[in-house]
Design a protein around this motif. Sequence first.
Motif, short mmCIF file in Angstrom:
data_model
loop_
_atom_site.label_atom_id
_atom_site.label_comp_id
_atom_site.label_asym_id
_atom_site.label_seq_id
_atom_site.Cartn_x
_atom_site.Cartn_y
_atom_site.Cartn_z
N ILE A 1 111.43 112.58 27.52
CA ILE A 1 110.89 111.81 28.64
C ILE A 1 112.06 110.79 28.75
O ILE A 1 112.71 110.28 27.93
CB ILE A 1 109.59 111.05 27.76
CG1 ILE A 1 108.51 112.02 27.33
CG2 ILE A 1 109.22 109.84 28.60
CD1 ILE A 1 107.32 111.06 26.60
N ILE A 2 112.37 110.74 30.17
CA ILE A 2 113.17 109.78 30.76
C ILE A 2 112.78 109.01 31.54
O ILE A 2 112.18 109.13 32.74
CB ILE A 2 114.28 110.68 31.51
CG1 ILE A 2 114.68 111.94 30.78
CG2 ILE A 2 115.59 110.04 31.98
CD1 ILE A 2 114.91 113.04 31.39
N PHE A 3 112.90 107.55 31.07
CA PHE A 3 112.74 106.45 32.11
C PHE A 3 113.65 106.22 33.00
O PHE A 3 114.88 106.10 32.73
CB PHE A 3 112.28 105.33 31.40
CG PHE A 3 110.80 105.32 30.54
CD1 PHE A 3 110.00 105.00 31.11
CD2 PHE A 3 110.95 105.91 29.29
CE1 PHE A 3 108.80 105.32 30.41
CE2 PHE A 3 109.65 105.93 28.49
CZ PHE A 3 108.61 105.77 29.36
N MET A 4 113.39 106.52 34.37
CA MET A 4 114.47 106.81 35.40
C MET A 4 114.02 106.07 36.86
O MET A 4 112.81 105.61 36.73
CB MET A 4 114.91 107.93 35.65
CG MET A 4 113.77 109.06 35.90
SD MET A 4 114.28 110.71 36.03
CE MET A 4 114.97 110.61 37.69
N CYS A 5 114.76 105.87 37.50
CA CYS A 5 114.29 105.61 39.07
C CYS A 5 115.30 106.03 40.02
O CYS A 5 116.16 107.01 39.67
CB CYS A 5 114.61 103.86 39.09
SG CYS A 5 116.30 103.24 39.05
N VAL B 1 121.56 106.68 36.93
CA VAL B 1 120.78 107.76 37.04
C VAL B 1 121.34 108.62 38.21
O VAL B 1 121.31 109.88 37.83
CB VAL B 1 119.37 107.26 37.73
CG1 VAL B 1 118.42 108.47 37.89
CG2 VAL B 1 118.70 106.33 36.48
N LYS B 2 121.80 107.85 39.19
CA LYS B 2 122.30 109.02 40.35
C LYS B 2 123.59 109.65 39.75
O LYS B 2 123.72 110.79 40.13
CB LYS B 2 122.90 108.01 41.44
CG LYS B 2 121.64 107.41 42.50
CD LYS B 2 122.29 106.65 43.44
CE LYS B 2 121.17 106.15 44.31
NZ LYS B 2 121.69 105.30 45.47
N ALA B 3 124.32 108.97 38.72
CA ALA B 3 125.50 109.68 38.32
C ALA B 3 125.25 110.72 37.24
O ALA B 3 125.70 111.91 37.07
CB ALA B 3 126.40 108.57 37.53
N LEU C 1 121.05 116.06 34.37
CA LEU C 1 119.51 116.27 33.79
C LEU C 1 118.94 117.44 34.34
O LEU C 1 118.21 118.37 33.68
CB LEU C 1 118.74 115.12 34.08
CG LEU C 1 119.18 113.98 33.24
CD1 LEU C 1 118.47 112.57 33.78
CD2 LEU C 1 119.13 114.11 31.60
N ILE C 2 119.08 117.71 35.69
CA ILE C 2 118.55 119.03 36.46
C ILE C 2 119.22 120.42 35.64
O ILE C 2 118.42 121.19 35.59
CB ILE C 2 118.71 118.53 37.97
CG1 ILE C 2 117.93 117.84 38.39
CG2 ILE C 2 118.44 120.14 38.50
CD1 ILE C 2 118.41 117.26 39.82
N TRP D 1 129.04 108.65 31.44
CA TRP D 1 127.93 108.75 32.08
C TRP D 1 128.47 108.71 33.65
O TRP D 1 127.77 109.34 34.79
CB TRP D 1 127.06 107.44 32.34
CG TRP D 1 127.82 106.10 32.56
CD1 TRP D 1 128.64 105.23 31.77
CD2 TRP D 1 127.73 105.84 33.97
NE1 TRP D 1 129.16 104.53 32.50
CE2 TRP D 1 128.93 104.51 33.83
CE3 TRP D 1 127.38 105.96 35.14
CZ2 TRP D 1 128.89 103.78 34.88
CZ3 TRP D 1 127.62 105.18 36.31
CH2 TRP D 1 128.45 104.21 36.21
N GLU D 2 129.75 108.19 33.82
CA GLU D 2 130.36 108.06 35.17
C GLU D 2 130.68 109.45 35.65
O GLU D 2 130.95 109.58 36.95
CB GLU D 2 131.51 107.14 34.91
CG GLU D 2 131.52 106.48 36.43
CD GLU D 2 132.49 105.05 36.37
OE1 GLU D 2 132.45 104.33 37.29
OE2 GLU D 2 132.89 104.86 35.15
#
Length: 184
Positions: free
Chosen positions: A41-45, A51-53, A58-59, A143-144
């Motif tokens: 479960i990933i809380f994201m937006c 998240v964009k990075a 994740l996909i 992450w970057e």
Amino acid sequence: MALLHSNMVPLGTATIDFELPGIDGVEYSLDNFAENKVLVIIFMCNHCPYVKAVIQRLIDLQEETLSQGVGLVGINCNDAQKYPDDSFESMQKVAVKWGMNFPYLFDESQTVAKKYDAVCTPDIYVYGQERKLLYRGRLDDNWENAEQVTKRDLKQAIDCILAGQEVSKNQIPSMGCSIKWKIN
């Protein structure tokens, strides 16, 4: 944008059920993931640069592990009134643009995020078949820049769970933008 690190919710904590609409028109609960050996479960937006990075990673992770019984689910809980980029309609558009291959749900009331003690995006929680928390931490060590990743913490935890091995308790919190809470 306030940088926060995830709360290290105690390992062994049980999942908390929810009923949330997905961008695909389906109402989701934990029952939808009952067949998954591992639930992430990933809380994201949509608008968070963290998240964009990592969204493509994740996909790719879902693609890599789906046949092994791993299910990812994204939950957006940001205040869409103040942050229209995180509205349900925007979620639908962004998911198509990103090519998301896992359900993306909207926690408009923010109740689910509060129950899970989520604080940032992305905030990652991993549960085994018994639906007890086995990992809550970062995706990887960079992450970057995906090209500079040397340690895939989330994938390593998933591999351990699938192999029936204990996940290391040395877990590094996820970090990202603060969840955009509604002011009551």
